[in-house]
Design a protein around this motif. Structure first.
Motif, PDB file in Angstrom:
ATOM      1  N   HIS A 159      -3.421   0.181  12.387  1.00 21.62           N
ATOM      2  CA  HIS A 159      -2.873  -1.189  12.482  1.00 21.62           C
ATOM      3  C   HIS A 159      -1.459  -1.251  11.931  1.00 21.62           C
ATOM      4  CE1 HIS A 159      -3.421  -1.869   8.073  1.00 21.62           C
ATOM      5  NE2 HIS A 159      -4.379  -0.972   8.259  1.00 21.62           N
ATOM      6  N   ASP A 161      -0.115   2.303   4.722  1.00 25.77           N
ATOM      7  CA  ASP A 161      -1.399   1.723   5.135  1.00 25.77           C
ATOM      8  C   ASP A 161      -1.288   1.223   6.573  1.00 25.77           C
ATOM      9  OD1 ASP A 161      -3.267  -1.251   4.002  1.00 25.77           O
ATOM     10  OD2 ASP A 161      -3.671   0.262   5.538  1.00 25.77           O
ATOM     11  N   GLU A 166      -5.843  -6.270  11.206  1.00 27.00           N
ATOM     12  CA  GLU A 166      -6.826  -5.443  10.483  1.00 27.00           C
ATOM     13  C   GLU A 166      -6.988  -6.004   9.079  1.00 27.00           C
ATOM     14  OE1 GLU A 166      -6.437  -3.475   7.711  1.00 27.00           O
ATOM     15  OE2 GLU A 166      -8.402  -2.551   7.804  1.00 27.00           O
ATOM     16  N   HIS A 177      -5.604   7.970   8.007  1.00 31.02           N
ATOM     17  CA  HIS A 177      -5.288   6.861   7.086  1.00 31.02           C
ATOM     18  C   HIS A 177      -5.088   7.394   5.678  1.00 31.02           C
ATOM     19  CE1 HIS A 177      -5.347   2.773   5.477  1.00 31.02           C
ATOM     20  NE2 HIS A 177      -5.448   2.307   6.689  1.00 31.02           N
TER      21      HIS A 177
HETATM   22 MN    MN Z   1      -5.474   0.001   6.604  1.00 31.76          MN
END
Ligand code: MN
Ligand code: HGY
Ligand code: MN
Length: 409
Positions: free
Chosen positions: A84, A95, A129, A188
């Motif tokens: 995202h 992130d 997200e 991630h």
């Molecule tokens: Mn995330």
């Protein structure tokens, strides 16, 4: 024997740093690309331009998910990478963006080396997200995987009463395509302390814990702070403050990794000499075991009601997110582990504390995740950092797995 080739970390770093400049508000150290704001639109526009310049077929669905498709030899459903681009407020640069831009880097690398795959490949950025402005979180992947009705998502409203539908139209990202995939892999940052503390290079993610969110309101009586005796008070802020402490004690009592958080608390009228008549709060409860998760949610709701009774205030509670714990298919997890071992990376199995789009893509197709370490376990803040060496390892691992899933020729 096929020549080994690797991703281009300086190209990926430059894309990450360019995206990281999008959403810097005033002189805050972090960026804020809150879902469906103009800052989110700027990030989306940049991603679409990157997809187009790579010659990918760009698609957008009715909840604003964006993905680019690289043709394969067949017209099978694509092998999808992604994450995202929306962020929390004052966020870091890793992130979400890592999974999206690392996926693009894998595609750029295959284009550069003229590698064809049987199956088409795709890289996606899912809408909202984070759930920072509109709940539930993981909204885009929930809708795409059929786990949440599109209509309900479009009607979700922020604190100002603006709907997802209106905000999506405002930024021009309400599409008509349908997002489908034959398998899904998400890179991630861990966003926790485990890999960094144990000096492990790769987290082989076995699953993701369950997340439950509520919006709650305690309603008492406004009164004068200087004249109202203690036993006359119906103090909504005192009740909510006790709830904060009791949520922590509840998580400690449940144990085994249970987490409970009050992230937001707003008294009204929020004046120094007025006993707050109403206090709005948010609740976040998490656990990886389904039974404990279900039991824990009931205990949270019981706690809210018990504290209301003790303080003589009324309470309203609305659950606004309920992502169940998931375990990824063994075959996918073992594929990640196998390629990590073959690449000589140190690795450990891990369960994700944070929610991710893979939690819902898992309902659409076989899915898995790869974690790379977060320095000091920090995330959702400008201090969020992962070394470029770790990112290079994680993205090369993503490349190896995608070559297997895509059946490279
Ligand atoms: Mn995330
Ligand atoms: O809250 C979460 O774990 C996710 O980042 N939305
Ligand atoms: Mn996040």
């Amino acid at each position: 024997m096929k020549k080994e080739f690797h991703i281009n970390i300086s190209r990926l770093r430059s894309s990450m740093e360019t995206m990281g400049k999008v959403g810097i508000i005033d002189d805050s150290p972090g960026r804020s690309r809150i879902a469906l704001t103009s800052q989110d639109k700027d990030g989306r526009d940049l991603f679409v331009s990157m997809l187009s310049s790579e010659g990918l077929d760009v698609r957008v669905d009715p909840i604003g998910n964006i993905w680019g498709i690289r043709a394969g030899r067949t017209d099978a459903l694509p092998v999808m990478m992604g994450s995202h681009l929306d962020s929390v407020a004052n966020a870091g640069i890793f992130d979400g963006s890592l999974g999206v831009l690392a996926g693009l880097e894998v595609i750029r690398t295959l284009n550069e080396h003229g590698i064809e795959t049987e199956k088409p490949l795709a890289v996606a950025s899912f809408t909202n997200e984070e759930g920072a402005r509109f709940q539930p979180d993981m909204m885009g992947s929930m809708v795409a995987s059929g786990c949440y009705p599109l209509e309900d998502a479009l009607q979700a409203r922020d604190d100002k009463g603006i709907s997802v539908e209106a905000a999506l139209k405002e930024i021009g990202y309400a599409g008509n395509d349908r997002l489908q995939a034959s398998s899904y892999l998400e890179l991630h940052v861990e966003q926790g302390p485990v890999l960094d503390r144990e000096k492990i290079q790769i987290g082989v993610v076995k699953g993701i814990q369950g997340i439950a969110w509520w919006h709650g309101t305690y309603t008492g009586e406004a009164n004068h702070a200087g004249t109202t005796p203690l036993d006359y008070r119906k103090d909504s802020l005192l009740a909510a403050s006790e709830l904060c402490c009791e949520m922590r004690l509840l998580a400690e009592k449940i144990g085994a990794g249970a987490l409970a958080t009050v992230g937001r608390i707003h008294p009204y009228p929020d004046i120094i000499n007025v006993i707050a008549s109403q206090t709005w709060f948010s609740l976040d409860f998490r656990h990886y075991d389904r039974t404990v998760f279900e039991e824990g949610k009931k205990e949270v709701e019981g706690l809210v009601r018990r504290i209301a009774r003790q303080h003589g205030v009324s309470c309203k509670l609305e659950q606004v997110a309920n992502a169940l714990p998931v375990s990824f298919p063994l075959s996918m997890v073992q594929m990640v582990e196998r390629h990590a071992r073959k690449s000589g990376y140190s690795l450990a199995p891990i369960v994700s504390g944070a929610g991710h789009d893979a939690q819902f893509m898992h309902r659409m197709c076989p899915s898995a995740m790869i974690f790379v370490p977060s320095r000091n376990g920090r995330s959702h803040c400008p201090e969020e950092y992962t070394s470029w060496e770790d990112i290079e390892r994680g993205t090369n691992l993503l490349l190896r797995c995608i070559l297997e899933l895509g059946c490279s020729l």
